[in-house]
Design a protein around this motif. Structure first.
Motif, PDB file in Angstrom:
ATOM      1  N   UNK A  71       0.831  -1.206   0.000  1.00  0.00           N
ATOM      2  CA  UNK A  71       0.000   0.000   0.000  1.00  0.00           C
ATOM      3  C   UNK A  71       0.865   1.256   0.000  1.00  0.00           C
ATOM      4  N   UNK A  72       0.667   2.088  -1.013  1.00  0.00           N
ATOM      5  CA  UNK A  72       1.274   3.433  -1.078  1.00  0.00           C
ATOM      6  C   UNK A  72       2.776   3.406  -0.799  1.00  0.00           C
ATOM      7  N   UNK A  73       3.466   2.449  -1.383  1.00  0.00           N
ATOM      8  CA  UNK A  73       4.896   2.284  -1.129  1.00  0.00           C
ATOM      9  C   UNK A  73       5.703   3.302  -1.941  1.00  0.00           C
ATOM     10  N   UNK A  74       6.535   4.076  -1.235  1.00  0.00           N
ATOM     11  CA  UNK A  74       7.368   5.082  -1.889  1.00  0.00           C
ATOM     12  C   UNK A  74       8.809   4.955  -1.404  1.00  0.00           C
ATOM     13  N   UNK A  75       9.737   5.285  -2.309  1.00  0.00           N
ATOM     14  CA  UNK A  75      11.162   5.267  -1.972  1.00  0.00           C
ATOM     15  C   UNK A  75      11.825   6.488  -2.603  1.00  0.00           C
ATOM     16  N   UNK A  76      12.598   7.209  -1.797  1.00  0.00           N
ATOM     17  CA  UNK A  76      13.428   8.305  -2.292  1.00  0.00           C
ATOM     18  C   UNK A  76      14.876   7.842  -2.216  1.00  0.00           C
ATOM     19  N   UNK A  94      14.206  -1.469  -7.377  1.00  0.00           N
ATOM     20  CA  UNK A  94      13.938  -0.894  -6.057  1.00  0.00           C
ATOM     21  C   UNK A  94      12.757  -1.581  -5.378  1.00  0.00           C
ATOM     22  N   UNK A  95      11.729  -1.922  -6.164  1.00  0.00           N
ATOM     23  CA  UNK A  95      10.577  -2.617  -5.595  1.00  0.00           C
ATOM     24  C   UNK A  95      10.990  -3.979  -5.045  1.00  0.00           C
ATOM     25  N   UNK A  96      11.805  -4.706  -5.816  1.00  0.00           N
ATOM     26  CA  UNK A  96      12.298  -6.004  -5.356  1.00  0.00           C
ATOM     27  C   UNK A  96      13.104  -5.850  -4.072  1.00  0.00           C
ATOM     28  N   UNK A  97      13.970  -4.846  -4.025  1.00  0.00           N
ATOM     29  CA  UNK A  97      14.822  -4.646  -2.850  1.00  0.00           C
ATOM     30  C   UNK A  97      14.000  -4.307  -1.616  1.00  0.00           C
ATOM     31  N   UNK A  98      12.950  -3.504  -1.765  1.00  0.00           N
ATOM     32  CA  UNK A  98      12.089  -3.169  -0.624  1.00  0.00           C
ATOM     33  C   UNK A  98      11.353  -4.422  -0.137  1.00  0.00           C
ATOM     34  N   UNK A  99      10.785  -5.177  -1.062  1.00  0.00           N
ATOM     35  CA  UNK A  99       9.968  -6.331  -0.676  1.00  0.00           C
ATOM     36  C   UNK A  99      10.804  -7.471  -0.089  1.00  0.00           C
ATOM     37  N   UNK A 100      12.110  -7.473  -0.365  1.00  0.00           N
ATOM     38  CA  UNK A 100      12.979  -8.521   0.187  1.00  0.00           C
ATOM     39  C   UNK A 100      13.833  -8.017   1.351  1.00  0.00           C
ATOM     40  N   UNK A 121      11.684   1.482   2.747  1.00  0.00           N
ATOM     41  CA  UNK A 121      10.832   2.455   2.061  1.00  0.00           C
ATOM     42  C   UNK A 121      10.758   3.776   2.820  1.00  0.00           C
ATOM     43  N   UNK A 122      10.466   4.836   2.084  1.00  0.00           N
ATOM     44  CA  UNK A 122      10.271   6.148   2.700  1.00  0.00           C
ATOM     45  C   UNK A 122       8.894   6.222   3.361  1.00  0.00           C
ATOM     46  N   UNK A 123       7.917   5.585   2.723  1.00  0.00           N
ATOM     47  CA  UNK A 123       6.558   5.544   3.276  1.00  0.00           C
ATOM     48  C   UNK A 123       5.824   4.362   2.670  1.00  0.00           C
ATOM     49  N   UNK A 124       4.640   4.074   3.231  1.00  0.00           N
ATOM     50  CA  UNK A 124       3.837   2.965   2.739  1.00  0.00           C
ATOM     51  C   UNK A 124       3.955   1.739   3.624  1.00  0.00           C
ATOM     52  N   UNK A 125       3.297   0.640   3.215  1.00  0.00           N
ATOM     53  CA  UNK A 125       3.290  -0.574   4.043  1.00  0.00           C
ATOM     54  C   UNK A 125       3.302  -1.829   3.179  1.00  0.00           C
ATOM     55  N   UNK A 155       9.316  -2.800   7.411  1.00  0.00           N
ATOM     56  CA  UNK A 155      10.714  -2.490   7.732  1.00  0.00           C
ATOM     57  C   UNK A 155      11.462  -3.727   8.230  1.00  0.00           C
ATOM     58  N   UNK A 156      10.956  -4.901   7.877  1.00  0.00           N
ATOM     59  CA  UNK A 156      11.569  -6.143   8.358  1.00  0.00           C
ATOM     60  C   UNK A 156      12.901  -6.397   7.663  1.00  0.00           C
ATOM     61  N   UNK A 157      13.779  -7.124   8.354  1.00  0.00           N
ATOM     62  CA  UNK A 157      15.053  -7.538   7.784  1.00  0.00           C
ATOM     63  C   UNK A 157      14.831  -8.765   6.876  1.00  0.00           C
ATOM     64  N   UNK A 158      15.768  -9.051   5.972  1.00  0.00           N
ATOM     65  CA  UNK A 158      15.592 -10.195   5.065  1.00  0.00           C
ATOM     66  C   UNK A 158      15.276 -11.514   5.768  1.00  0.00           C
ATOM     67  N   UNK A 159      15.944 -11.791   6.884  1.00  0.00           N
ATOM     68  CA  UNK A 159      15.698 -13.051   7.600  1.00  0.00           C
ATOM     69  C   UNK A 159      14.279 -13.102   8.150  1.00  0.00           C
ATOM     70  N   UNK A 160      13.787 -11.954   8.664  1.00  0.00           N
ATOM     71  CA  UNK A 160      12.410 -11.906   9.175  1.00  0.00           C
ATOM     72  C   UNK A 160      11.410 -12.156   8.049  1.00  0.00           C
ATOM     73  N   UNK A 161      11.681 -11.561   6.893  1.00  0.00           N
ATOM     74  CA  UNK A 161      10.777 -11.716   5.751  1.00  0.00           C
ATOM     75  C   UNK A 161      10.743 -13.175   5.309  1.00  0.00           C
TER      76      UNK A 161
END
Length: 495
Positions: A258-263, A296-302, A307-311, A321-327
């Motif tokens: 939802x509303x995922x943004x990255x600067x 960038x989308x792949x990097x955020x989701x993994x 991300x700057x904002x969103x969920x 904001x989970x770490x790769x191991x948590x994901x």
């Protein structure tokens, strides 16, 4: 006939693997000759022998009718052979001109103006337009490839080996590459074109040699064959690939963005309020031209980029904001965009398969190597990986390396699979295998997010298709309503 290159009786063995088995290959002058074959068929090994990176166990090599010994790239270059690989060998912090002359001049010092003028002259001579003063790190992938080609020609290459040249290019850059190659061939160059893409081979090549299991299965002229016949020569059957998916029932939403943004560090908004859902039992394809936010989308989701904002949520659990191991532990299986970055080449196959579950293989603070080995044997068999547990991963072909990564991602039966460019650079056999695995995950009830620059792959596998353009989702449509033309317009921002 005097050939530009003639390779006779080429044999090369690595341990128990016979990579080249009495291979005979001829390149005519002023032709583009395709070298086809599955991953591990021996194509790259053959060309590395020609370029002096490997020494054959048995061989005879003739260039322009003269028998030559090629024991190093320097000797190959002196004989008129150049090679451009898909993983470029440029120094990002140097200029184009500095990269092109690097290692070529014997002078203690060279004038910057002198080398830039020399490179500019070569650029104009060969019709490959690059700015000699530009830093390589500022160039696009297509521009970097042109620098590699010019570097080979600057060293007076008459024979150019192109190893998977389109694997890292967007369609527009592929067109520019083909135009350049055709023009250079008319001016006297001979080209060996290694590719897995049959449509490209049929578009640009004059003759095609097919390797399978280290042997030549045939050499044909383009006008005398079809893609189906070439596939049969490569993998032993004419029918391959995945039929386009029909309309299917899917389950509830399990993964929400939802509303995922990255600067980015330069202050640019590379993802802009990206929103989509993935249902259980569906493949959501994300189509787009390279550089529009997929990485960038792949990097955020993994978990590699915050991300700057969103969920991001999985079954209601916040993973923003989970770490790769948590994901991974939450039930997300991940195949990275670059298989080399998602693995450790100097570790064994067994060790790479265990990387994401080290706790499972640890007892009293020590790794249980016996269990790691048994785990590897299981997944090597299940995923048809052509390797032994103790082989270094870097020795595997691209297809087998991708199978290792896929096995690691899927072994825990994830709720969601994030597959980024899963078949990039793979041959038809390995591509078909990976695609069937993704479909079987969907049929098992997992949600699959497929990020791919291969439009045919998106259309064949997806139940719904999202298009990303300049960091935004331009729209999401059912795959049954999608056409290549419609998606192309969306990918170009035209609708």
């Amino acid at each position: 006939m005097m050939y530009a290159v003639e390779m006779q009786g080429i044999t090369k063995q690595f341990g128990n693997v016979l990579a080249n088995n009495n291979v005979h290959f001829c390149l005519e002058k002023q032709e583009i000759h395709a070298l086809l074959g599955e991953n591990g068929a021996g194509k790259t090994t053959l060309m590395r022998i020609l370029y002096g990176l490997y020494r054959a166990d048995a061989s005879e090599i003739f260039i322009d009718g003269q028998k030559v010994e090629v024991n190093s790239p320097k000797q190959a270059i002196q004989a008129g052979v150049g090679m451009v690989t898909q993983h470029f060998t440029l120094v990002p912090t140097l200029t184009v001109a500095e990269n092109i002359v690097l290692g070529y001049h014997n002078k203690a010092t060279v004038s910057k103006n002198e080398i830039e003028a020399s490179v500019k002259e070569a650029s104009e001579k060969y019709g490959i337009h690059v700015d000699p003063a530009s830093l390589v790190r500022q160039l696009s992938v297509g521009e970097r490839q042109r620098v590699e080609i010019l570097k080979a020609l600057y060293r007076n290459a008459r024979i150019l080996i192109m190893d998977e040249p389109t694997a890292v290019l967007v369609p527009q850059e592929v067109d520019v590459l083909f135009e350049s190659l055709l023009r250079l061939v008319k001016s006297g160059l001979s080209v060996i074109f290694i590719s897995h893409k049959l449509n490209e081979v049929m578009a640009v090549c004059d003759r095609i040699t097919v390797l399978r299991d280290g042997r030549v299965t045939g050499t044909v002229r383009k006008e005398d064959t079809t893609q189906q016949q070439l596939a049969n020569m490569m993998v032993g059957r004419e029918t391959f690939g995945i039929n386009r998916q029909g309309t299917r029932d899917t389950g509830q939403v399990i993964y929400s963005v939802k509303d995922l943004s990255v600067i980015n560090p330069q202050g640019l908004k590379v993802l802009k309020e990206v929103t989509f859902d993935v249902h259980a039992g569906e493949i959501l394809g994300v189509a787009g031209v390279s550089g529009n936010g997929q990485s960038e989308l792949t990097e955020v989701l993994t978990g590699l980029l915050k991300p700057t904002s969103g969920s991001v949520t999985l079954d209601g659990k916040d993973l923003t904001h989970a770490e790769p191991a948590e994901i991974s532990n939450a039930g997300v299986g991940r195949t990275p965009e670059d298989r080399h970055e998602g693995s450790i080449g100097d570790l064994t196959v067994a060790e790479n398969l265990a990387l994401e579950e080290l706790d499972k293989f640890t007892h009293n603070g020590m790794l249980d190597n016996a269990r790691i080995l048994e785990n590897a044997k299981k997944y090597i068999a299940e995923f048809q990986i052509k390797a032994s547990p103790n082989d270094r991963l870097r020795t595997l072909s691209g297809g087998n390396m991708q199978k290792v990564i896929l096995a690691r991602a899927l072994c825990r039966r994830p709720r969601v699979v994030i597959a980024s460019q899963p078949t990039r650079g793979l041959d038809v056999g390995a591509t078909e295998y990976v695609r069937k695995k993704l479909l079987s995950e969907r049929d098992r009830g997992a949600g699959v997010l497929l990020l791919s620059e291969d439009l045919d792959e998106i259309l064949s596998l997806s139940d719904r298709i999202a298009v990303i353009y300049e960091g935004c989702i331009r729209g999401i449509i059912p795959a049954a309503e999608a056409t290549a033309e419609k998606l192309g317009l969306m990918m170009a921002g035209a609708c």
